[in-house]
Design a protein around this motif. Structure first.
Motif, short mmCIF file in Angstrom:
data_model
loop_
_atom_site.label_atom_id
_atom_site.label_comp_id
_atom_site.label_asym_id
_atom_site.label_seq_id
_atom_site.Cartn_x
_atom_site.Cartn_y
_atom_site.Cartn_z
N ILE A 28 38.40 25.18 114.47
CA ILE A 28 39.58 24.78 115.25
C ILE A 28 40.71 24.51 114.26
O ILE A 28 40.67 23.54 113.51
CB ILE A 28 39.28 23.51 116.08
N GLU A 29 41.70 25.39 114.25
CA GLU A 29 42.81 25.25 113.31
C GLU A 29 43.87 24.31 113.89
O GLU A 29 44.32 24.47 115.02
CB GLU A 29 43.45 26.60 113.01
N VAL A 30 44.25 23.32 113.10
CA VAL A 30 45.28 22.36 113.48
C VAL A 30 46.33 22.39 112.38
O VAL A 30 46.01 22.23 111.21
CB VAL A 30 44.69 20.94 113.61
N GLY A 31 47.59 22.59 112.76
CA GLY A 31 48.65 22.71 111.77
C GLY A 31 48.98 21.42 111.03
O GLY A 31 49.11 21.40 109.83
N SER A 32 49.08 20.32 111.77
CA SER A 32 49.50 19.09 111.12
C SER A 32 48.71 17.90 111.64
O SER A 32 48.10 17.95 112.71
CB SER A 32 50.99 18.85 111.36
N LEU A 33 48.76 16.84 110.86
CA LEU A 33 48.06 15.62 111.25
C LEU A 33 48.71 14.99 112.48
O LEU A 33 48.04 14.33 113.27
CB LEU A 33 48.05 14.63 110.09
N SER A 34 50.01 15.21 112.65
CA SER A 34 50.69 14.62 113.80
C SER A 34 50.18 15.20 115.12
O SER A 34 50.21 14.53 116.15
CB SER A 34 52.20 14.79 113.69
N THR A 35 49.69 16.44 115.08
CA THR A 35 49.10 17.03 116.28
C THR A 35 47.85 16.27 116.68
O THR A 35 47.64 15.95 117.86
CB THR A 35 48.73 18.51 116.01
#
Length: 126
Positions: A94-101
């Protein structure tokens, strides 16, 4: 962000163009940009309505469908950091761009996580 022209002004622009004025002439007369008048008339021709289109919209959360996994991860390790969550999600494909997401999803779900400082930094602060 701009706001749409008022309904009254839209109606007056349309009436002026339908009465024989060009969109540019109507724009000058009612002190709006030529492009606004031209786009309004294009909209009237395409839809038959002078009402503005919706502004903005709903965007599906990136981690939608992974709520159960996030609940499992945060309950298994109470002191898990956002970076650790991101790494675990990546390991599972599961790719997540940023920690804020991740943070926004946790907040939306009412879940919490610990923010822990690295050991060396914690020693310096004392």
């Amino acid at each position: 962000m701009t706001s749409p022209l008022s309904p009254d002004l839209r109606r007056r622009l349309v009436r002026a163009v339908e009465a024989g004025s060009s969109a540019r002439e109507a724009a000058r007369r009612f002190e709006v940009s030529a492009s606004a008048a031209i786009k309004l008339m294009q909209r009237v021709r395409q839809t038959g309505s002078a009402a503005p289109a919706r502004i903005g919209g709903y965007r599906k959360p990136l981690l939608d469908g992974h709520e159960a996994l996030l609940r499992e991860l945060t309950s298994a390790k109470r002191s898990i950091t956002l970076a650790e969550l991101r790494d675990t999600l990546r390991q599972r494909g599961i790719e997540v761009g940023s920690l804020s997401t991740i943070w926004a999803t946790l907040r939306r779900l009412g879940l919490s996580h610990k923010k822990t400082r690295p050991a060396k930094l914690a020693d310096l602060v004392r």
